[in-house]
Write an enzyme that holds these catalytic residues in place. Structure first.
Site, mmCIF file in Angstrom:
data_model
loop_
_atom_site.group_PDB
_atom_site.id
_atom_site.type_symbol
_atom_site.label_atom_id
_atom_site.label_comp_id
_atom_site.label_asym_id
_atom_site.label_seq_id
_atom_site.Cartn_x
_atom_site.Cartn_y
_atom_site.Cartn_z
ATOM 1 N N ILE A 15 0.840 -1.203 0.000
ATOM 2 C CA ILE A 15 0.000 0.000 0.000
ATOM 3 C C ILE A 15 0.873 1.250 0.000
ATOM 4 N N THR A 39 12.153 -4.967 4.671
ATOM 5 C CA THR A 39 12.012 -6.354 5.133
ATOM 6 C C THR A 39 11.692 -7.188 3.899
ATOM 7 N N ILE A 63 11.990 1.726 12.036
ATOM 8 C CA ILE A 63 11.221 2.659 12.879
ATOM 9 C C ILE A 63 11.407 2.379 14.373
ATOM 10 N N THR A 137 -6.073 -0.923 10.398
ATOM 11 C CA THR A 137 -6.826 -1.998 9.752
ATOM 12 C C THR A 137 -8.181 -2.224 10.415
ATOM 13 N N ASP A 138 -9.115 -2.795 9.642
ATOM 14 C CA ASP A 138 -10.425 -3.142 10.229
ATOM 15 C C ASP A 138 -10.321 -4.330 11.185
ATOM 16 N N GLU A 139 -9.179 -5.058 11.143
ATOM 17 C CA GLU A 139 -9.060 -6.258 11.985
ATOM 18 C C GLU A 139 -9.062 -5.925 13.473
ATOM 19 N N TYR A 163 -1.394 -10.123 15.120
ATOM 20 C CA TYR A 163 -1.300 -8.964 14.214
ATOM 21 C C TYR A 163 -2.296 -7.886 14.617
ATOM 22 N N ALA A 165 -3.954 -7.524 17.370
ATOM 23 C CA ALA A 165 -3.729 -7.016 18.731
ATOM 24 C C ALA A 165 -2.631 -5.949 18.713
ATOM 25 N N LYS A 167 -1.777 -4.079 16.070
ATOM 26 C CA LYS A 167 -2.297 -2.872 15.399
ATOM 27 C C LYS A 167 -3.245 -2.112 16.340
ATOM 28 N N LEU A 203 -3.844 -13.766 0.123
ATOM 29 C CA LEU A 203 -4.704 -14.669 -0.655
ATOM 30 C C LEU A 203 -4.675 -14.450 -2.180
ATOM 31 N N ASN A 262 -14.561 -16.388 0.918
ATOM 32 C CA ASN A 262 -13.286 -16.781 0.301
ATOM 33 C C ASN A 262 -13.480 -17.745 -0.876
ATOM 34 N N ARG A 294 -6.753 -21.508 9.569
ATOM 35 C CA ARG A 294 -5.889 -20.577 10.319
ATOM 36 C C ARG A 294 -6.324 -20.584 11.790
ATOM 37 N N GLY A 296 -7.604 -19.386 15.132
ATOM 38 C CA GLY A 296 -8.356 -18.189 15.542
ATOM 39 C C GLY A 296 -8.867 -17.371 14.367
HETATM 40 P P1 NAD Z 1 3.398 -4.673 3.528
HETATM 41 O O1 NAD Z 1 3.783 -5.808 4.421
HETATM 42 O O2 NAD Z 1 3.252 -4.909 2.074
HETATM 43 O O3 NAD Z 1 4.482 -3.486 3.673
HETATM 44 C C1 NAD Z 1 4.986 -3.092 4.912
HETATM 45 C C2 NAD Z 1 6.206 -2.223 4.653
HETATM 46 O O4 NAD Z 1 6.721 -1.806 5.929
HETATM 47 C C3 NAD Z 1 7.356 -2.958 3.943
HETATM 48 O O5 NAD Z 1 7.878 -2.149 2.917
HETATM 49 C C4 NAD Z 1 8.378 -3.194 5.042
HETATM 50 O O6 NAD Z 1 9.712 -3.231 4.563
HETATM 51 C C5 NAD Z 1 8.143 -1.984 5.944
HETATM 52 N N1 NAD Z 1 8.555 -2.243 7.326
HETATM 53 C C6 NAD Z 1 8.261 -3.328 8.085
HETATM 54 N N2 NAD Z 1 8.856 -3.230 9.293
HETATM 55 C C7 NAD Z 1 9.516 -2.042 9.303
HETATM 56 C C8 NAD Z 1 10.309 -1.368 10.275
HETATM 57 N N3 NAD Z 1 10.527 -1.910 11.486
HETATM 58 N N4 NAD Z 1 10.832 -0.150 9.966
HETATM 59 C C9 NAD Z 1 10.599 0.396 8.751
HETATM 60 N N5 NAD Z 1 9.885 -0.205 7.775
HETATM 61 C C10 NAD Z 1 9.335 -1.409 8.055
HETATM 62 O O7 NAD Z 1 2.094 -4.070 4.171
HETATM 63 P P2 NAD Z 1 0.804 -3.442 3.469
HETATM 64 O O8 NAD Z 1 -0.135 -4.523 3.155
HETATM 65 O O9 NAD Z 1 1.238 -2.509 2.432
HETATM 66 O O10 NAD Z 1 0.196 -2.620 4.711
HETATM 67 C C11 NAD Z 1 0.631 -1.287 4.983
HETATM 68 C C12 NAD Z 1 -0.124 -0.766 6.186
HETATM 69 O O11 NAD Z 1 -1.515 -0.767 5.925
HETATM 70 C C13 NAD Z 1 0.082 -1.589 7.453
HETATM 71 O O12 NAD Z 1 0.154 -0.719 8.540
HETATM 72 C C14 NAD Z 1 -1.171 -2.448 7.533
HETATM 73 O O13 NAD Z 1 -1.468 -2.781 8.865
HETATM 74 C C15 NAD Z 1 -2.196 -1.520 6.924
HETATM 75 N N6 NAD Z 1 -3.332 -2.182 6.259
HETATM 76 C C16 NAD Z 1 -3.125 -3.147 5.313
HETATM 77 C C17 NAD Z 1 -4.220 -3.714 4.651
HETATM 78 C C18 NAD Z 1 -4.063 -4.772 3.587
HETATM 79 O O14 NAD Z 1 -5.049 -5.329 3.132
HETATM 80 N N7 NAD Z 1 -2.849 -5.065 3.136
HETATM 81 C C19 NAD Z 1 -5.514 -3.288 4.966
HETATM 82 C C20 NAD Z 1 -5.675 -2.295 5.962
HETATM 83 C C21 NAD Z 1 -4.571 -1.743 6.572
HETATM 84 O O1 DAU Z 2 -8.687 -6.628 6.740
HETATM 85 C C1 DAU Z 2 -7.471 -5.963 6.528
HETATM 86 C C2 DAU Z 2 -6.333 -6.955 6.616
HETATM 87 O O2 DAU Z 2 -6.418 -7.768 5.455
HETATM 88 C C3 DAU Z 2 -4.969 -6.287 6.719
HETATM 89 O O3 DAU Z 2 -4.901 -5.563 7.906
HETATM 90 C C4 DAU Z 2 -3.849 -7.332 6.676
HETATM 91 O O4 DAU Z 2 -2.595 -6.688 6.659
HETATM 92 C C5 DAU Z 2 -4.015 -8.131 5.399
HETATM 93 O O5 DAU Z 2 -3.038 -9.159 5.369
HETATM 94 C C6 DAU Z 2 -5.421 -8.750 5.315
HETATM 95 O O6 DAU Z 2 -5.593 -9.785 6.321
HETATM 96 P P1 DAU Z 2 -6.305 -11.187 5.974
HETATM 97 O O7 DAU Z 2 -5.839 -12.189 6.939
HETATM 98 O O8 DAU Z 2 -7.771 -11.025 5.810
HETATM 99 O O9 DAU Z 2 -5.677 -11.434 4.479
HETATM 100 P P2 DAU Z 2 -5.109 -12.750 3.770
HETATM 101 O O10 DAU Z 2 -4.880 -12.399 2.344
HETATM 102 O O11 DAU Z 2 -3.980 -13.346 4.528
HETATM 103 O O12 DAU Z 2 -6.337 -13.765 3.841
HETATM 104 C C7 DAU Z 2 -7.590 -13.432 3.268
HETATM 105 C C8 DAU Z 2 -8.536 -14.590 3.588
HETATM 106 O O13 DAU Z 2 -8.105 -15.758 2.861
HETATM 107 C C9 DAU Z 2 -8.541 -15.004 5.051
HETATM 108 O O14 DAU Z 2 -9.861 -15.390 5.420
HETATM 109 C C10 DAU Z 2 -7.612 -16.201 5.101
HETATM 110 C C11 DAU Z 2 -7.805 -16.851 3.737
HETATM 111 N N1 DAU Z 2 -6.614 -17.559 3.188
HETATM 112 C C12 DAU Z 2 -5.439 -16.879 3.145
HETATM 113 C C13 DAU Z 2 -4.289 -17.469 2.656
HETATM 114 C C14 DAU Z 2 -2.975 -16.744 2.620
HETATM 115 C C15 DAU Z 2 -6.714 -18.843 2.709
HETATM 116 O O15 DAU Z 2 -7.815 -19.458 2.717
HETATM 117 N N2 DAU Z 2 -5.602 -19.460 2.224
HETATM 118 C C16 DAU Z 2 -4.367 -18.823 2.191
HETATM 119 O O16 DAU Z 2 -3.374 -19.467 1.758
#
Ligand code: NAD
Ligand code: DAU
Length: 357
Positions: A15, A39, A63, A137-139, A163, A165, A167, A203, A262, A294, A296
């Site tokens: 993002i 990372t 950070i 996040t909404d989680e 995760y 907890a 956030k 996913l 899913n 997964r 929980g």
């Molecule tokens: P991501 O894992 O793709 O990217 C995280 C980035 O943070 C990476 O570039 C990593 O190198 C950097 N990072 C990690 N630890 C670090 C540290 N200690 N110091 C500096 N940089 C560090 O994550 P994302 O999916 O892009 O999510 C970004 C943000 O949005 C997160 O805070 C996440 O909780 C939030 N978010 C994600 C989603 C989603 O669906 N992916 C949804 C809602 C909110």
């Molecule tokens: O809701 C926002 C969150 O969405 C973000 O805060 C997180 O950073 C982001 O990773 C995401 O969390 P989820 O756990 O919902 O996303 P994930 O893509 O890991 O999984 C989506 C759904 O699919 C979830 O119900 C678990 C399921 N899944 C996931 C994987 C990786 C599977 O069934 N099989 C898989 O191999």
């Protein structure tokens, strides 16, 4: 337009890279400093198109490292922080919660504290024109069981995974800095993102990659969990709106009113992939493999995004099917990106995560 110097953390991630690109290109008068530890999830290949922009700087660092963050504030005199850096994958948080505590909690408090000290030290202006924007996040709201229910900004926090907890804890610290020190803050809580440059442990990109390479599609449990999907560039636009128009101290939920079970999502993905790869319909579906659930596993997430829509005028731009096709096209035409990120450390993670299934 006011000139600003903005620290964006995590800008090499999924993002963050879209947010950095949007701010660098849309606001040439802003100086954007991207701080990322790089990372496994951070990849500068995500932003090669803007790396030479005159208003953009990359700084590699952690950070959690107080001295480093302090030096960065002294070097750039940031007006604002948009904080996205985090450990973001729920499955990794189950196997290694401490990394999530360090980055998501300690790292966030470290940034808050450094920003507070740096901004308070500016005797002329203090917190005036300053903003700490925390991307969450909404989680943090937990798991919905009643189909009529949605997450509102007022929903009580009930995080269920290490995760979420971590956030949730970081969100509480942001509010504590607002309440205690009067630091100007905004928080947004977004639903599941999908789109270009997402690391293929999540996913949608994992399954696109597995379908392409004829690997099993590991659906957790019965595939009945529900997620609310939003195109990543729509999230980036929402972050732009919250940053510029959000009210001090407020929270904004961001989501697309786009819930998918899913299994239904995986079946749609298989159908589109069969079409794109020129395979007979039904080919990819045969790769579905139901694996141990997964631990929980949250049942359902669903965001009520009316506040950001009504108050800030934000709207998602893409229908899900259109966004999914666009995303699949991007992964199919960026094989090198995919190969680069799925080699090395990720291979080991994949073997451990899915070994028993
Ligand atoms: P991501 O894992 O793709 O990217 C995280 C980035 O943070 C990476 O570039 C990593 O190198 C950097 N990072 C990690 N630890 C670090 C540290 N200690 N110091 C500096 N940089 C560090 O994550 P994302 O999916 O892009 O999510 C970004 C943000 O949005 C997160 O805070 C996440 O909780 C939030 N978010 C994600 C989603 C989603 O669906 N992916 C949804 C809602 C909110
Ligand atoms: O809701 C926002 C969150 O969405 C973000 O805060 C997180 O950073 C982001 O990773 C995401 O969390 P989820 O756990 O919902 O996303 P994930 O893509 O890991 O999984 C989506 C759904 O699919 C979830 O119900 C678990 C399921 N899944 C996931 C994987 C990786 C599977 O069934 N099989 C898989 O191999």
């Amino acid at each position: 337009m006011t000139k600003k110097t903005i620290l964006i953390t995590g800008g090499a991630g999924f993002i963050g890279s879209h947010v950095v690109r949007l701010f660098v290109t849309k606001y040439p008068d802003y100086k954007i400093v991207n701080l990322d530890k790089l990372t496994y999830a951070g990849n500068l290949q995500n932003i090669t198109d803007i790396e030479n922009a005159p208003n953009y700087v990359f700084e590699k660092g952690d950070i959690v490292d107080a001295n480093f963050v302090n030096e960065l504030f002294e070097k750039y005199h940031f007006d604002s922080v948009i904080h996205l850096a985090a450990e973001s994958h729920v499955d990794r948080s189950i196997t290694n919660p401490m990394e999530f505590v360090m980055t998501n909690i300690v790292g966030t408090v470290n940034l808050l504290n450094t920003a507070k000290n740096a901004w308070k030290a500016d005797l002329n202006k203090g917190f005036e024109d300053k903003l700490f924007y925390h991307v969450s996040t909404d989680e943090v709201y937990g798991s919905l069981h009643n189909p009529e229910e949605f997450f509102l900004e007022t929903t009580a926090y009930d995080p269920q995974s290490p995760y979420s907890a971590a956030k949730a804890s970081s969100d509480h610290f942001v509010r504590a800095y607002h309440n205690t020190y009067k630091m100007p803050v905004v928080i947004s809580n977004c639903s599941n993102n999908y789109g270009e440059n997402q690391f293929p442990e999540k996913l949608i990109p994992l399954f696109i990659n597995n379908i392409q390479t004829n690997k099993a599609l590991p659906v957790y449990g019965k595939g009945e969990n529900v997620r609310d999907w939003l195109y990543v560039q729509d999230h980036a636009r929402a972050i732009d709106d919250v940053f510029h128009k959000g009210k001090n101290g407020e929270t904004y939920n961001i989501g697309g009113f786009n819930e998918w079970k899913n299994l239904d999502l995986v079946l749609l993905l298989c159908k589109i992939m069969d079409k794109k790869l020129g395979r007979p319909q039904g080919t990819s579906e045969k790769l579905i493999s139901y694996v141990t659930d997964r631990a929980g596993h949250d049942l359902r997430y669903a965001i009520d995004a009316k506040k950001i829509m009504n108050e800030l005028g934000w709207q998602p731009s893409l229908q899900f099917e259109e966004g999914l096709e666009k995303t699949i096209d991007w992964y199919l035409s960026n094989e090198k990106w995919l190969n680069d990120v799925t080699s090395g450390e990720y291979q080991k993670y994949y073997e451990i995560q899915y070994l028993d299934n």
